[in-house]
Design a protein around this motif. Structure first.
Motif, short mmCIF file in Angstrom:
data_model
loop_
_atom_site.label_atom_id
_atom_site.label_comp_id
_atom_site.label_asym_id
_atom_site.label_seq_id
_atom_site.Cartn_x
_atom_site.Cartn_y
_atom_site.Cartn_z
N LYS B 94 0.84 -1.21 0.00
CA LYS B 94 0.00 0.00 0.00
C LYS B 94 0.87 1.26 0.00
CE LYS B 94 -3.48 2.48 2.70
NZ LYS B 94 -4.24 2.48 3.97
N ILE C 199 -4.50 -4.32 -1.05
CA ILE C 199 -5.80 -4.57 -0.42
C ILE C 199 -5.90 -3.77 0.87
CG2 ILE C 199 -7.11 -6.33 0.83
CD1 ILE C 199 -6.54 -8.24 -1.37
N HIS C 204 -9.33 -0.43 -1.64
CA HIS C 204 -8.09 -0.92 -2.23
C HIS C 204 -7.37 0.23 -2.94
CE1 HIS C 204 -9.98 -4.50 -1.07
NE2 HIS C 204 -10.78 -4.64 -2.11
#
Lengths: 341, 341, 341
Positions: B94, C199, C204
């Protein structure tokens, strides 16, 4: 309640009209003039709506429905709520289908050929055709009467299409003879080269694909499905067969009448399905096989051998469904034994 | 190093900017003003590039990387090469995603509506729209502000699309209400008839498909995927769900928020996925089932029963993953026994 | 007999010409000047036609064929009917492919660029190009000599395509470098974003996909197939690889030379296939794996581990094919035991 922005309701219709359309009798006591204004699922229907019960799984919804009338089998009719008129039929789904078609007939398109379609001067377009902008129609193509061809679809030279066919947007059709009342959804690919080549480490050698695709009347072909043309023989889709989305049909495949091919099925080259075969979702069928009339293949099965007429198969590789289930039970008991020792 | 022909780098950015963007702290000793000029995979990154380690499988690449900085979890940070600044975060993927978005923001399209698009005079197009040639927009369509609609896509009558949606080339959309920030890839088919008919040897009877497709905000739909409209209820894709390429979603399917549906999955009619379900590649899910919140389904599984929330399933037919693995081990040991006797 | 509406026969050719083209000798007694007018399947060939026998399954058809000449292996030649000249070759399929190409050479398109194509003024189009209406060609695109680009295909900015490439209708190509003699079928999607995101329950997070798709010379890509561009590394399709319809190729996948990828296969991200790998229909290959040179994967297998060069695998999860078959036999015998006790 269908959204009126997208659907136009031709109703209301009387119970009498509905029973006639669906081919069932009115129950004693029901008024033939009782008006029904719409169709709806069991859990959304109100007292002016017609519904149906086809799957025992929805029995509770049936018992709680507010539908004014409902198609059901004789065996389930007693579970109808008091305010719901039970219309008894052997095939509630078919009865509902016919009635729903009366309420919501297919959209008509006014005859119109866009001047931004690209149509060869040698093509023959039947009366009543509706052809949108961006469509390409090649030399010597023949389009039957009252066809609808939506935007950006490409129909290559010498293709023939029967009357009342409806072809969705962005489809591609070549090397094909297509019957009447055929429905082709958006993004379908028909008639491209089959996957035919001689394997050779120095470079695979293409085998010219010299067959056609023959599609008989009343066939339905789902979105983004691919049907390759034959390598020498033709690829054939028999009358009244329904094919879902994203299906792959290889070269030389023959599919009989009234088959049902569910989404993402793949049928390899030169395999024949006789009439009324059902292949559930994601089934794969190897090449050069024969699947007998009325055979049923469970979802995701991998078929590597001929299936006799009428048999139900399942598994990978597929086998008669009873054998598959025995295998499944045997495995479970072995594991349990393993845990106990 | 991204090919500058295809990608425009908005960098360089300082470590400070990167750490803020990714929401992580700078390690002691690292200079906030240290400049990073690009992002790159571990094995291609140089001393001016930022990378990430998310999969233990690539630990060796991490140990040998020449990256100037790298997002890693705390547990892996000690394996960083001396010249690589380890940016510690719970979610390196992320963090990298956010930083990479800063280096390579989405391409902007200048407001422009092609005079070779076919737009109904009753359609309402929001400000800032970019619409290419060959696009068809039907009567009463509503397109939100700042949408991008690429060449040859067809949007049929009464469809609504929210702001900042991006729709790729040659897609087809009908009978649909689509939210904001939705991305639809090329060749997607939304809103065509579901595979609904009553089976009848005399000719299957179509059931009019009277529902819509509802797509909530921030949904992503991969290339050539098909989403059929409902038969009566709507088909629904919940907020923030990501769908990969070549997926089949049948009529009446309900998908919750934040689900991940990998390529070539097929979901049969009337099945419901609750929130955060993950279905890996080529999974098939039968109709009329409920898959609970957070359930995970391994690739190629065939799901024939409801899955409770949070469970992981695998197999054909699918079962809890531990049971599947025990079955696999049992079979192996049986074969070995067979060899020994 | 190929339908002359769709196919143009360049014959007749003499046995001598055919033998030279196919690289085989004439049998003693056969007249080099014997003329052959067409190619046809065994069961449709007449005395003026050339056929081939490649699959033992069709031995009976071979024994009953009326073909004037037929490519066969040495071992099968004795089964030829008296009136059929047996042309002996190690690879009858390849010999037939070469001869059939002589009878039915690919359709030539006259040089022509439609004034209804949308071509950027900065694009470079090679000599001899054939470009149909509705095609979009973006800024700085380079198209090699003698390419064919069919109706409504979209090629986005900076893409490069080699000479003699043929691109079917309604395809979409972006972020790609494509070699010479490549054939891309209708509805193919190349170069869209891979399925890359971090995720996160809060939504997301997209990972910018910064690689390209590199397609080497002589590659064939079937209808509606999707090839995502790389996330950082490129996605690569090696020289002479053939890909069938509806295949999914994820980001960063590397496919070697001369591979055969049959319909509906899915290959997950970052997996590498070395040269000459064969993946049969509906195979799924998990991400981050290596499949060795010459490996063969049976239809519908689910590959979860690396496969060494030259091995044949089958099953779910896949295993060496001998092990799979032993497992199958073991299960059957257990069930039979169960029935007997």
């Amino acid at each position: 309640m269908a959204d009126p922005k997208f659907f136009t309701n031709a109703g209301p219709f009387s119970l009498q009209q509905i029973a006639e359309c669906a081919g069932c009798a009115l129950p004693s006591g029901a008024s033939p003039d009782h008006m029904i204004s719409d169709v709806a699922p069991l859990d959304q229907a109100d007292s002016a709506a017609l519904s149906f019960l086809d799957n025992v799984k929805y029995k509770v919804q049936f018992q709680e429905t507010e539908a004014g009338a409902c198609f059901v089998t004789k065996g389930m009719a007693d579970f109808a709520p008091k305010a719901t008129i039970a219309l008894i039929t052997d095939n509630p789904h078919k009865a509902y289908a016919l009635a729903a078609q009366m309420f919501y007939p297919p959209i008509e398109r006014l005859t119109q050929i866009s001047d931004q379609a690209h149509i060869s001067s040698s093509a023959k377009i039947g009366k009543g055709a509706y052809i949108e902008a961006g469509v390409h129609i090649g030399d010597h193509v023949q389009i039957g009467q009252n066809c609808i061809i939506e935007a950006n679809t490409v129909i290559r030279e010498n293709v023939q299409i029967g009357e009342y066919a409806r072809i969705g947007s962005s489809a591609t059709i070549s090397h094909a003879i297509i019957g009447a009342y055929v429905r082709i959804y958006p993004g379908v690919r028909i008639g491209q080269d089959g996957f035919g080549f001689a394997i050779d480490p120095a470079g695979h050698v293409k085998v010219p694909q010299l067959g056609r695709v023959i599609i008989e009347d009343h066939v339905e072909i789902g979105a983004n499905t691919c049907i390759d043309r034959g390598a020498g023989p033709d690829t054939l889709i028999g009358q009244g067969t329904w094919i879902d989305n994203l299906v792959q049909i290889g070269h030389n495949v023959k599919i009989g009448k009234g088959c049902v091919i569910v989404a993402q099925v793949g049928i390899a080259g030169s395999t024949a399905l006789e009439d009324y075969v059902v292949a559930a979702g994601q089934v794969g069928i190897a090449g050069h096989l024969t699947i007998g009339t009325g055979a049923k293949i469970a979802a995701q099965s991998g078929v590597t051998r001929d299936i006799p007429a009428g048999e139900e198969h399942m598994g990978y590789p597929s086998m008669p469904i009873k054998q598959f289930l025995r295998q499944h039970v045997t495995l479970k008991s072995l594991i349990n034994k393993g845990k106990n020792t």
